[in-house]
Design an enzyme around this catalytic site. Structure first.
Site, PDB file in Angstrom:
ATOM      1  N   ARG A  66      23.066  35.528  15.982  1.00  0.00           N
ATOM      2  CA  ARG A  66      23.691  36.803  16.355  1.00  0.00           C
ATOM      3  C   ARG A  66      25.213  36.714  16.233  1.00  0.00           C
ATOM      4  O   ARG A  66      25.801  35.686  16.601  1.00  0.00           O
ATOM      5  CB  ARG A  66      23.294  37.198  17.780  1.00  0.00           C
ATOM      6  CG  ARG A  66      21.808  37.437  17.883  1.00  0.00           C
ATOM      7  CD  ARG A  66      21.360  38.069  19.187  1.00  0.00           C
ATOM      8  NE  ARG A  66      19.903  38.018  19.235  1.00  0.00           N
ATOM      9  CZ  ARG A  66      19.093  38.832  18.558  1.00  0.00           C
ATOM     10  NH1 ARG A  66      19.610  39.786  17.808  1.00  0.00           N
ATOM     11  NH2 ARG A  66      17.779  38.698  18.631  1.00  0.00           N
ATOM     12  N   ASP A  67      25.802  37.803  15.735  1.00  0.00           N
ATOM     13  CA  ASP A  67      27.260  37.870  15.642  1.00  0.00           C
ATOM     14  C   ASP A  67      27.862  37.837  17.048  1.00  0.00           C
ATOM     15  O   ASP A  67      27.367  38.480  17.972  1.00  0.00           O
ATOM     16  CB  ASP A  67      27.675  39.159  14.913  1.00  0.00           C
ATOM     17  CG  ASP A  67      29.118  39.101  14.432  1.00  0.00           C
ATOM     18  OD1 ASP A  67      29.341  39.036  13.214  1.00  0.00           O
ATOM     19  OD2 ASP A  67      30.029  39.132  15.294  1.00  0.00           O
ATOM     20  N   ILE A  68      28.942  37.103  17.212  1.00  0.00           N
ATOM     21  CA  ILE A  68      29.576  36.949  18.523  1.00  0.00           C
ATOM     22  C   ILE A  68      30.226  38.261  18.994  1.00  0.00           C
ATOM     23  O   ILE A  68      30.424  38.465  20.190  1.00  0.00           O
ATOM     24  CB  ILE A  68      30.621  35.801  18.469  1.00  0.00           C
ATOM     25  CG1 ILE A  68      30.847  35.209  19.838  1.00  0.00           C
ATOM     26  CG2 ILE A  68      31.918  36.252  17.803  1.00  0.00           C
ATOM     27  CD1 ILE A  68      31.606  33.896  19.815  1.00  0.00           C
ATOM     28  N   HIS A 107      25.682  40.071   6.649  1.00  0.00           N
ATOM     29  CA  HIS A 107      25.520  40.784   7.916  1.00  0.00           C
ATOM     30  C   HIS A 107      24.242  41.628   7.830  1.00  0.00           C
ATOM     31  O   HIS A 107      24.019  42.296   6.812  1.00  0.00           O
ATOM     32  CB  HIS A 107      26.678  41.750   8.160  1.00  0.00           C
ATOM     33  CG  HIS A 107      28.021  41.114   8.311  1.00  0.00           C
ATOM     34  ND1 HIS A 107      28.639  40.949   9.536  1.00  0.00           N
ATOM     35  CD2 HIS A 107      28.892  40.616   7.394  1.00  0.00           C
ATOM     36  CE1 HIS A 107      29.831  40.390   9.365  1.00  0.00           C
ATOM     37  NE2 HIS A 107      30.013  40.174   8.070  1.00  0.00           N
ATOM     38  N   GLU A 117      36.519  37.148   6.795  1.00  0.00           N
ATOM     39  CA  GLU A 117      37.227  36.317   7.784  1.00  0.00           C
ATOM     40  C   GLU A 117      36.813  34.862   7.711  1.00  0.00           C
ATOM     41  O   GLU A 117      37.634  33.965   7.887  1.00  0.00           O
ATOM     42  CB  GLU A 117      36.899  36.807   9.202  1.00  0.00           C
ATOM     43  CG  GLU A 117      37.605  38.069   9.624  1.00  0.00           C
ATOM     44  CD  GLU A 117      37.071  38.545  10.975  1.00  0.00           C
ATOM     45  OE1 GLU A 117      36.579  37.725  11.768  1.00  0.00           O
ATOM     46  OE2 GLU A 117      37.140  39.762  11.205  1.00  0.00           O
ATOM     47  N   VAL A 118      35.510  34.644   7.571  1.00  0.00           N
ATOM     48  CA  VAL A 118      34.992  33.268   7.640  1.00  0.00           C
ATOM     49  C   VAL A 118      34.623  32.815   6.230  1.00  0.00           C
ATOM     50  O   VAL A 118      33.786  33.443   5.573  1.00  0.00           O
ATOM     51  CB  VAL A 118      33.758  33.189   8.568  1.00  0.00           C
ATOM     52  CG1 VAL A 118      33.232  31.760   8.618  1.00  0.00           C
ATOM     53  CG2 VAL A 118      34.094  33.701   9.965  1.00  0.00           C
ATOM     54  N   ASN A 155      31.009  40.595   2.930  1.00  0.00           N
ATOM     55  CA  ASN A 155      32.419  40.725   2.570  1.00  0.00           C
ATOM     56  C   ASN A 155      32.810  39.535   1.700  1.00  0.00           C
ATOM     57  O   ASN A 155      32.536  38.390   2.063  1.00  0.00           O
ATOM     58  CB  ASN A 155      33.278  40.775   3.838  1.00  0.00           C
ATOM     59  CG  ASN A 155      33.034  42.026   4.645  1.00  0.00           C
ATOM     60  OD1 ASN A 155      32.975  43.117   4.088  1.00  0.00           O
ATOM     61  ND2 ASN A 155      32.861  41.891   5.949  1.00  0.00           N
ATOM     62  N   HIS A 183      28.168  34.649   4.150  1.00  0.00           N
ATOM     63  CA  HIS A 183      27.265  35.179   5.168  1.00  0.00           C
ATOM     64  C   HIS A 183      26.920  36.610   4.851  1.00  0.00           C
ATOM     65  O   HIS A 183      27.751  37.372   4.350  1.00  0.00           O
ATOM     66  CB  HIS A 183      27.876  35.083   6.573  1.00  0.00           C
ATOM     67  CG  HIS A 183      29.270  35.613   6.681  1.00  0.00           C
ATOM     68  ND1 HIS A 183      30.370  34.924   6.207  1.00  0.00           N
ATOM     69  CD2 HIS A 183      29.749  36.772   7.192  1.00  0.00           C
ATOM     70  CE1 HIS A 183      31.461  35.631   6.430  1.00  0.00           C
ATOM     71  NE2 HIS A 183      31.115  36.755   7.017  1.00  0.00           N
TER      72      HIS A 183
HETATM   73  P1  5GP Z   1      33.444  38.612   7.912  1.00  0.00           P
HETATM   74  O1  5GP Z   1      34.575  39.529   8.237  1.00  0.00           O
HETATM   75  O2  5GP Z   1      33.904  37.275   7.442  1.00  0.00           O
HETATM   76  O3  5GP Z   1      32.438  39.258   6.984  1.00  0.00           O
HETATM   77  O4  5GP Z   1      32.639  38.427   9.263  1.00  0.00           O
HETATM   78  C1  5GP Z   1      32.758  37.328  10.089  1.00  0.00           C
HETATM   79  C2  5GP Z   1      31.902  37.611  11.297  1.00  0.00           C
HETATM   80  O5  5GP Z   1      31.741  36.400  12.005  1.00  0.00           O
HETATM   81  C3  5GP Z   1      32.510  38.628  12.267  1.00  0.00           C
HETATM   82  O6  5GP Z   1      31.609  39.709  12.428  1.00  0.00           O
HETATM   83  C4  5GP Z   1      32.704  37.818  13.553  1.00  0.00           C
HETATM   84  O7  5GP Z   1      32.446  38.567  14.724  1.00  0.00           O
HETATM   85  C5  5GP Z   1      31.716  36.680  13.386  1.00  0.00           C
HETATM   86  N1  5GP Z   1      32.109  35.447  14.062  1.00  0.00           N
HETATM   87  C6  5GP Z   1      33.333  34.845  14.044  1.00  0.00           C
HETATM   88  N2  5GP Z   1      33.309  33.707  14.757  1.00  0.00           N
HETATM   89  C7  5GP Z   1      32.039  33.582  15.235  1.00  0.00           C
HETATM   90  C8  5GP Z   1      31.402  32.595  16.051  1.00  0.00           C
HETATM   91  O8  5GP Z   1      31.989  31.604  16.484  1.00  0.00           O
HETATM   92  N3  5GP Z   1      30.090  32.795  16.327  1.00  0.00           N
HETATM   93  C9  5GP Z   1      29.388  33.879  15.880  1.00  0.00           C
HETATM   94  N4  5GP Z   1      28.106  33.976  16.228  1.00  0.00           N
HETATM   95  N5  5GP Z   1      29.968  34.828  15.109  1.00  0.00           N
HETATM   96  C10 5GP Z   1      31.270  34.673  14.791  1.00  0.00           C
END
Ligand code: 5GP
Length: 122
Positions: free
Chosen positions: A32-34, A106, A99-100, A91, A104
């Site tokens: 699950r997303d945090i 969603h 961001e990460v 993304n 991944h």
């Molecule tokens: P992006 O913008 O890279 O597509 O999405 C990164 C997602 O990772 C965001 O929705 C953010 O809330 C989620 N996220 C960031 N750090 C963590 C974490 O430590 N644990 C979990 N479960 N989700 C995370």
């Protein structure tokens, strides 16, 4: 760009930080997303070190790609999201605000999701 082993999802994969796991197999982890944007917001990641969809789609094996897609569908089914509908999104890179730097997907579900992209401001 070389894969950054210190990114947060690499740490989750190594068990260095916890996650709320919903699915795991040989090639895939989902949790699950945090900071959930919808009642159901799951992140599906490959276990391999791929920094983006671009990296995954060009470098992953056919087995990893097929396993990933099958797993994503199964996770959405197990979440009960098929009948009402859901959205999958990845993304990729700066314009998409990734961001990460570990690929991944969603999965958003659990409420009406609105339009995919906001219409441009007039
Ligand atoms: P992006 O913008 O890279 O597509 O999405 C990164 C997602 O990772 C965001 O929705 C953010 O809330 C989620 N996220 C960031 N750090 C963590 C974490 O430590 N644990 C979990 N479960 N989700 C995370």
């Amino acid at each position: 760009m070389a894969y950054d082993q210190s990114n947060i999802f690499a740490k989750i994969l190594r068990g260095e930080i916890p996650c709320d796991k919903v699915y795991e197999d040989e090639h895939v982890l989902a949790f699950r997303d945090i900071n959930p944007q919808t009642p159901t917001h799951v992140l599906v990641i490959p276990k391999g070190a791929y920094e983006s969809f671009d990296d995954f789609s060009s470098q992953a094996s056919a087995e990893e790609i097929a396993g990933f897609v099958r797993a994503a569908g199964q996770i959405a089914r197990e979440a009960g999201a098929v009948e009402a509908g859901y959205r999958i999104l990845a993304n990729n890179g700066p314009d998409a605000l990734q961001e990460v730097p570990h690929f991944h997907l969603h999965i958003f579900a659990g409420k009406p999701l609105g339009r995919m992209i906001k219409p441009p401001e007039k």
